[in-house]
Design a protein around this motif. Structure first.
Motif, mmCIF file in Angstrom:
data_model
loop_
_atom_site.group_PDB
_atom_site.id
_atom_site.type_symbol
_atom_site.label_atom_id
_atom_site.label_comp_id
_atom_site.label_asym_id
_atom_site.label_seq_id
_atom_site.Cartn_x
_atom_site.Cartn_y
_atom_site.Cartn_z
ATOM 1 N N HIS A 29 0.700 -1.250 0.038
ATOM 2 C CA HIS A 29 -0.183 0.009 -0.168
ATOM 3 C C HIS A 29 0.881 1.152 0.065
ATOM 4 O O HIS A 29 1.792 1.343 0.752
ATOM 5 N N GLY B 255 -4.360 4.933 8.083
ATOM 6 C CA GLY B 255 -3.159 4.702 8.843
ATOM 7 C C GLY B 255 -2.758 5.750 9.661
ATOM 8 O O GLY B 255 -2.926 6.854 9.293
ATOM 9 N N HIS B 256 -2.317 5.686 10.876
ATOM 10 C CA HIS B 256 -1.796 6.554 11.780
ATOM 11 C C HIS B 256 -0.604 7.248 11.283
ATOM 12 O O HIS B 256 0.094 6.554 10.396
ATOM 13 N N ALA C 285 2.790 5.769 11.632
ATOM 14 C CA ALA C 285 2.997 4.256 11.048
ATOM 15 C C ALA C 285 3.384 4.577 9.575
ATOM 16 O O ALA C 285 3.220 5.648 8.977
ATOM 17 N N GLU C 286 3.762 3.366 8.956
ATOM 18 C CA GLU C 286 4.132 3.280 7.552
ATOM 19 C C GLU C 286 3.144 2.529 6.748
ATOM 20 O O GLU C 286 3.399 2.360 5.562
ATOM 21 N N ALA C 287 2.031 2.175 7.127
ATOM 22 C CA ALA C 287 1.108 1.285 6.494
ATOM 23 C C ALA C 287 -0.170 1.671 7.237
ATOM 24 O O ALA C 287 -0.557 2.061 8.237
ATOM 25 N N PRO C 288 -1.200 1.043 6.491
ATOM 26 C CA PRO C 288 -2.702 0.971 7.028
ATOM 27 C C PRO C 288 -2.605 0.257 8.177
ATOM 28 O O PRO C 288 -2.253 -0.784 8.360
ATOM 29 N N ASP C 289 -3.647 0.812 9.127
ATOM 30 C CA ASP C 289 -4.079 -0.055 10.343
ATOM 31 C C ASP C 289 -5.253 -0.946 10.013
ATOM 32 O O ASP C 289 -6.319 -0.240 9.880
ATOM 33 N N THR D 190 -4.789 11.334 10.014
ATOM 34 C CA THR D 190 -4.537 10.177 9.336
ATOM 35 C C THR D 190 -4.046 10.084 7.972
ATOM 36 O O THR D 190 -4.294 11.031 7.403
ATOM 37 N N TYR D 191 -3.143 9.117 7.743
ATOM 38 C CA TYR D 191 -3.183 8.869 6.022
ATOM 39 C C TYR D 191 -4.216 8.043 5.381
ATOM 40 O O TYR D 191 -4.512 6.853 5.935
ATOM 41 N N TYR E 57 -4.438 5.439 2.346
ATOM 42 C CA TYR E 57 -3.832 4.577 1.574
ATOM 43 C C TYR E 57 -4.521 3.689 0.595
ATOM 44 O O TYR E 57 -5.660 3.602 0.690
#
Length: 183
Positions: A11, A49-50, A53-57, A94-95, A97
């Motif tokens: 992602h 994703g927070h 972080a570097e990916a979806p949660d 949040t990000y 993705y």
């Protein structure tokens, strides 16, 4: 495996949900893609994703874009199930993705950041400059942060400087103007 291909994420972040806007659940989204026209359209699903972080949660629900409109340097978006400001505020910051397979194909002269980071940089004369450690998304040009043996370099990602990008070999060839590598 060549440098620059050591980490192929499933992602990629395509937006930053910065803040709630108004009272009806609208969110201000800052795009993090060069092709926002393929992401910011009704029906597209994004994963959240927070920011640290570097990916979806997986614990955060996916969101389907209901409506979107341009606003300042981004978009105002409404998402299915987000009905008011309180719900919108819970999603920020949040990000957003998307799965790499759902993204628009890149042109021949485009690369994802994950493909560039880790690549080795050489001059046209064959001198090793260092390894790309970061890509800064700036205007008018992105900057490659390159760590050499004893110093760091900031190389503008411009056609007249970056002469070749070979993701298969993990190699970037530059033709730096006089003085660039002395900065």
């Amino acid at each position: 495996m060549p440098p620059g291909e050591h980490s192929h994420p499933r992602h990629l972040a395509v937006g930053y949900l910065a803040k709630a806007h108004g009272t009806k659940g609208e969110l201000f989204v800052r795009p993090l893609t060069d092709h926002p026209e393929g992401t910011y359209v009704p029906g597209v699903v994004v994963l959240l994703g927070h920011v640290e972080a570097e990916a979806p949660d997986p614990d955060l629900p996916p969101l389907r874009i209901q409506a979107v409109r341009p606003f300042r340097d981004g978009y105002l978006a409404t998402f299915h199930g987000v009905e008011d400001r309180t719900q919108a505020e819970l999603l920020c910051p949040t990000y957003a993705y998307r799965d790499v397979s759902e993204l628009e194909p890149l042109a021949d002269d485009e690369w994802f950041e994950y493909q560039i980071v880790g690549m080795e940089v050489f001059t046209v004369e064959g001198m090793r400059v260092g390894t790309v450690t970061h890509v800064h998304d700036l205007r008018p040009a992105e900057l490659l942060e390159v760590r050499g043996e004893d110093k760091e370099y900031m190389i503008p990602f411009l056609d007249e400087i970056v002469r070749e990008v070979d993701t298969g070999e993990g190699r970037i060839v530059i033709d730096p103007p006089d003085g660039l590598l002395e900065l």
